[in-house]
Design a protein around this motif. Sequence first.
Motif, PDB file in Angstrom:
ATOM      1  N   GLY A  14      31.101 -17.225 -20.226  1.00 11.07           N
ATOM      2  CA  GLY A  14      30.342 -17.406 -18.984  1.00 11.07           C
ATOM      3  C   GLY A  14      30.109 -16.099 -18.254  1.00 11.07           C
ATOM      4  O   GLY A  14      29.023 -15.861 -17.701  1.00 11.07           O
ATOM      5  N   ILE A  15      31.107 -15.237 -18.252  1.00  8.64           N
ATOM      6  CA  ILE A  15      30.946 -13.931 -17.604  1.00  8.64           C
ATOM      7  C   ILE A  15      29.881 -13.107 -18.314  1.00  8.64           C
ATOM      8  O   ILE A  15      29.033 -12.484 -17.674  1.00  8.64           O
ATOM      9  N   SER A  16      29.931 -13.120 -19.636  1.00  4.79           N
ATOM     10  CA  SER A  16      28.946 -12.329 -20.371  1.00  4.79           C
ATOM     11  C   SER A  16      27.527 -12.876 -20.173  1.00  4.79           C
ATOM     12  O   SER A  16      26.584 -12.100 -20.014  1.00  4.79           O
ATOM     13  N   LEU A  17      27.371 -14.181 -20.158  1.00  3.51           N
ATOM     14  CA  LEU A  17      26.043 -14.751 -19.886  1.00  3.51           C
ATOM     15  C   LEU A  17      25.577 -14.447 -18.467  1.00  3.51           C
ATOM     16  O   LEU A  17      24.395 -14.171 -18.243  1.00  3.51           O
ATOM     17  N   GLY A  18      26.508 -14.499 -17.528  1.00 12.27           N
ATOM     18  CA  GLY A  18      26.165 -14.163 -16.147  1.00 12.27           C
ATOM     19  C   GLY A  18      25.705 -12.730 -16.004  1.00 12.27           C
ATOM     20  O   GLY A  18      24.720 -12.444 -15.316  1.00 12.27           O
ATOM     21  N   VAL A  19      26.388 -11.824 -16.661  1.00  6.75           N
ATOM     22  CA  VAL A  19      25.995 -10.414 -16.608  1.00  6.75           C
ATOM     23  C   VAL A  19      24.628 -10.216 -17.248  1.00  6.75           C
ATOM     24  O   VAL A  19      23.813  -9.433 -16.757  1.00  6.75           O
ATOM     25  N   ILE A  20      24.363 -10.928 -18.312  1.00  8.96           N
ATOM     26  CA  ILE A  20      23.050 -10.802 -18.966  1.00  8.96           C
ATOM     27  C   ILE A  20      21.937 -11.248 -18.020  1.00  8.96           C
ATOM     28  O   ILE A  20      20.929 -10.559 -17.867  1.00  8.96           O
ATOM     29  N   PHE A  21      22.124 -12.397 -17.362  1.00 10.87           N
ATOM     30  CA  PHE A  21      21.060 -12.909 -16.506  1.00 10.87           C
ATOM     31  C   PHE A  21      20.989 -12.221 -15.148  1.00 10.87           C
ATOM     32  O   PHE A  21      19.917 -12.172 -14.541  1.00 10.87           O
ATOM     33  N   MET A 102      26.115  -3.826 -24.807  1.00 13.94           N
ATOM     34  CA  MET A 102      27.130  -3.865 -25.860  1.00 13.94           C
ATOM     35  C   MET A 102      28.431  -4.489 -25.369  1.00 13.94           C
ATOM     36  O   MET A 102      29.112  -5.203 -26.117  1.00 13.94           O
ATOM     37  N   LEU A 103      28.784  -4.253 -24.108  1.00 12.51           N
ATOM     38  CA  LEU A 103      29.975  -4.904 -23.553  1.00 12.51           C
ATOM     39  C   LEU A 103      29.791  -6.416 -23.457  1.00 12.51           C
ATOM     40  O   LEU A 103      30.725  -7.176 -23.722  1.00 12.51           O
ATOM     41  N   CYS A 104      28.599  -6.854 -23.095  1.00 10.37           N
ATOM     42  CA  CYS A 104      28.319  -8.299 -23.045  1.00 10.37           C
ATOM     43  C   CYS A 104      28.404  -8.926 -24.425  1.00 10.37           C
ATOM     44  O   CYS A 104      28.958 -10.020 -24.585  1.00 10.37           O
ATOM     45  N   VAL A 105      27.869  -8.263 -25.416  1.00  9.05           N
ATOM     46  CA  VAL A 105      27.936  -8.781 -26.781  1.00  9.05           C
ATOM     47  C   VAL A 105      29.386  -8.831 -27.250  1.00  9.05           C
ATOM     48  O   VAL A 105      29.814  -9.802 -27.881  1.00  9.05           O
TER      49      VAL A 105
END
Length: 116
Positions: A14-21, A102-105
């Motif tokens: 969820g954190i990674s998706l939030g950062v992406i959006f 890259m951190l999100c991935v």
Amino acid sequence: MTIDSELFGLLLFGISLGVIFIIILPLAFYLKGKKLRTVEDILESGNRYYSLNIFMVLHGLLHYGSVFLFDWYAKRYNLLSDRNKVPAQASILFKVYFVIFMLCVLLMFLSTLFFE
């Protein structure tokens, strides 16, 4: 696995998706405006391969981010001497975009380790 590890994996995802959006996509639209065209004018001699549409923009941002971060990558595409002509503010933004992406991935892949 316990419920706690599954919740932790879900939280990472969820954190990674939030950062992406919240960060990655707005930054991509910002860079698409003028910065990408400036970089393409300098590095690609005016040929605009990556500013065609949003999908190519995302690919181009990662490409130029790695050109600015890694010497071997810039040398591979014969852009090592030309990348010094790009304004410093633009190159920093491309580097930041690459690192955050890259951190999100990495967070997304780490989150899959906690699911069964």
